[in-house]
Structures are given as C-alpha cells and as structure tokens.
Design an enzyme around this catalytic site. Structure first.
Site, short mmCIF file in Angstrom:
data_model
loop_
_atom_site.label_atom_id
_atom_site.label_comp_id
_atom_site.label_asym_id
_atom_site.label_seq_id
_atom_site.Cartn_x
_atom_site.Cartn_y
_atom_site.Cartn_z
N TYR A 155 -3.12 -3.86 8.94
CA TYR A 155 -3.23 -2.79 7.93
C TYR A 155 -1.90 -2.65 7.18
O TYR A 155 -1.85 -2.29 6.01
CB TYR A 155 -3.67 -1.47 8.58
CG TYR A 155 -4.26 -0.49 7.57
CD1 TYR A 155 -5.39 -0.81 6.84
CD2 TYR A 155 -3.66 0.75 7.36
CE1 TYR A 155 -5.93 0.08 5.92
CE2 TYR A 155 -4.20 1.66 6.45
CZ TYR A 155 -5.33 1.31 5.73
OH TYR A 155 -5.85 2.19 4.81
N LYS A 162 -0.78 5.08 3.26
CA LYS A 162 -1.60 6.21 3.73
C LYS A 162 -0.73 7.31 4.33
O LYS A 162 -1.06 8.50 4.22
CB LYS A 162 -2.65 5.74 4.75
CG LYS A 162 -3.76 4.87 4.17
CD LYS A 162 -4.55 5.55 3.06
CE LYS A 162 -5.83 4.79 2.71
NZ LYS A 162 -6.46 5.30 1.47
#
Ligand code: NAD
Ligand code: 0WE
Length: 266
Positions: A155, A162
């Site tokens: 990720y 995020k």
C-alpha cells in the site's frame, strides 16, 4: 421519509457501478437526496452519465482534482445549478502504479507528491470550495483505508497519503465546525473496485479479511454506502472529525490469527 430528504449533495469519484462512490450515491438517493456527479476524463463520462440518469440526476460535470481551474469551474457550475449545497462525498485516490508494489523506500519524489496531491490535498481543495455553498450547515465525507495507520504490504505511499487525508479530516473539522459543517471519513475494508483491480495480492487481502475480521467476512459497497448516508444525515449531527471503520471489525483484531478463532460452545 428518507434521512437525506430535501438535501442536495455532490458525489465525486464514480468510475463505474463498482465504485465505492456509487455505493454512497445509491444509499443517498434511496434516502431522498438530490445528487450531482463529477467524472474524470471523457472515457468515464459514458459510464457515469447513465448511472446518474438512472437515479434521476442530470448534474454530471468533468473534474480533474489536480487542476485548480477545473475545480473552480466545477464548483461554479454547482453554484449556478443549485445555489447551495448540503453535502459532499470525496471518493478519489491515485498513486502511480509502480509505487503500489515493491518497497516504500523506493518511492520517487514525483510519485510521493502525486499520491498526496490527488488522494489528500484534493479533499482540502474541494472542502474549501464546497463550504462556501453550505449555509447554514452541511456535511463532508472522504474514503480512507487502514493502511493510513498500519504498515500494509504494497500500500506504500498510499498509506502515507491516507494518513494525510485522515489528519486533513480532523483539521477541516476544526475549521468548518465554526460554520456548523461536519467533516468525517469512512475507513472501508477491501472492496473489489477499479482501483483495487490493479492490485496484486488483492485476493490474499480479502482472504485475510475473512479470517481476521470480527464478522469473519469482508464488507461490500452497500455497507459503505449506508454508513456514508448516516454520516451525511442529521442523525450524525453530533459526529465530526471521526474516522469511522466499515471493515467488519478487522481493525480491532490482531490480524489473521492463523487458526480458527470461532469461540467454542460452552
Ligand atoms: P474507483 O476506481 O471506483 O474510484 C476511484 C476514483 O478516483 C475514480 O472514479 C477515479 O476517476 C477518481 N480519480 C482518480 N484520479 C482523479 C483525479 N485526478 N481527479 C478526479 N478524480 C480522480 O475505486 P474505489 O475503490 O471506489 O475508490 C474510491 C475511494 O475509496 C478511494 O479514496 C480509495 O482509496 C477508497 N478506498 C477503497 C477501498 C477498496 O478496497 N476499494 C478501501 C478503502 C478505501
Ligand atoms: O486506496 C486503495 C487503492 C487506491 C489506488 C489504486 C490504484 C491502482 C491502479 C490508487 N492508485 C492506483 N493507481 C493505479 O494505477 N485501496 C484501499 C485498495 C487497495 O489498494 C491496495 C491495497 C488495497 C486494499 C494496494 C496495495 C495493497 C492493498
């Protein structure tokens, strides 16, 4: 009567009928909201237009959140069309394909800035413009993922983006709270969407969800949509700055237990 009856809202980030944004749109429409949509590039217009029409919406306009001129034009059209706004759903993220595999330390400056620009700054840019149209109050929502607070293989830079998005949610909730505008995020478990389809090992991630989530299953687009509708509605009038997990409880667990942890009968 629906919980969003009489409210006007924008849904940013529908690519197709699998999009999390479309899950939010379906739930908001069901609850009585009038919706407007953005799409990225002409290729997606022919996907988004029919979806919007299927729920009686005729506000469908182009928006690339990397471009300040397009942001100004888009919100000018919203103002001309509706004059005011009750809510905004931001469901947009992007990182270079190469940065979602291999090692995080190899992320280039350009890939880092691109991921943070599209996936985090764009929420701030939209919030500022939307807030001007939200009087006397309103609600905003963005979509985040557990990779913001845990190191999840591959990720990578999206996790950093995020984390910035979640912090932006809190700072926006401070700024806009003064105007009665609430700002929240939904942290969704993995859902098979266009953005997820390019991801290697997505199946492994979903399997881990089945083993590690408190509900022993993954979640779907409808469940994210229903949580979104609640957070945008007056039922959540006391909720702001919150990261609300819709992940079947995966985040409260310790991960894949490696064994069947279903409690045995007494
Ligand atoms: P999706 O591909 O359906 O949606 C992503 C959207 O971002 C697309 O509509 C795309 O057009 C838009 N976008 C990308 N760059 C843009 C730009 N420059 N300007 C305007 N729009 C742009 O995938 P999704 O999974 O529905 O993703 C929506 C959100 O949900 C993202 O923020 C994603 O990080 C988040 N999320 C996804 C999952 C998952 O497993 N699918 C889990 C948690 C959070
Ligand atoms: O936020 C996301 C995905 C966002 C995303 C996906 C892509 C794929 C195609 C952003 N940019 C791109 N760029 C592309 O070129 N998710 C939460 C879904 C996701 O993506 C992962 C995950 C999960 C979950 C990537 C690696 C590991 C887990």
């Amino acid at each position: 009567m629906g919980i969003l009856q009489g409210k006007k809202g924008l849904i940013l980030g529908v690519a197709n009928d699998k999009s999390i944004a479309w899950g939010a749109a379906k739930a908001c429409h069901r609850e009585g909201a009038e919706l407007g949509f953005s799409y990225l590039g002409d290729a997606l217009k022919k996907r988004v237009q029919p979806l919007a029409e299927s729920i009686g919406s005729n506000f469908v306009e182009p928006l690339d959140v990397a471009d300040d001129t397009q942001l100004d034009d888009f919100f000018a059209k919203v103002e001309a069309n509706w004059g005011r706004l009750d809510f905004l759903v931001h469901s947009i993220a992007f990182a270079g394909k190469e940065s979602l595999k291999g090692l995080f330390r190899d992320t280039s400056r350009a890939d880092f800035l691109l991921a943070l620009d599209i996936s985090a700054y764009s929420f701030v840019a939209c919030a500022r413009r939307a807030a001007r149209l939200m009087k006397p109050g309103g609600a905003m929502l963005t979509m985040t993922y557990l990779g913001a607070v845990r190191a999840i293989p591959n990720y990578n830079v999206m996790g950093v983006a995020k984390a910035a998005l979640e912090a932006s949610t809190r700072y926006l909730s401070y700024d806009l709270g003064a105007e009665g505008i609430r700002v929240n995020a939904v942290s969704a478990g993995p859902v098979r969407t266009l953005a997820a389809s390019g991801v290697s090992d997505f199946k492994r991630l979903m399997d881990r969800g089945v083993r590690g989530a408190m509900l022993r299953r993954n979640i779907n687009q409808e469940e994210v949509g229903n949580a979104a509708a609640y957070l945008l509605s007056d039922w959540a009038s006391g909720v702001t700055g919150e990261i609300h997990y819709v992940d079947a409880g995966f985040n409260v667990g310790a991960g894949d237990p490696g064994v069947d942890f279903t409690p045995s009968e007494p």
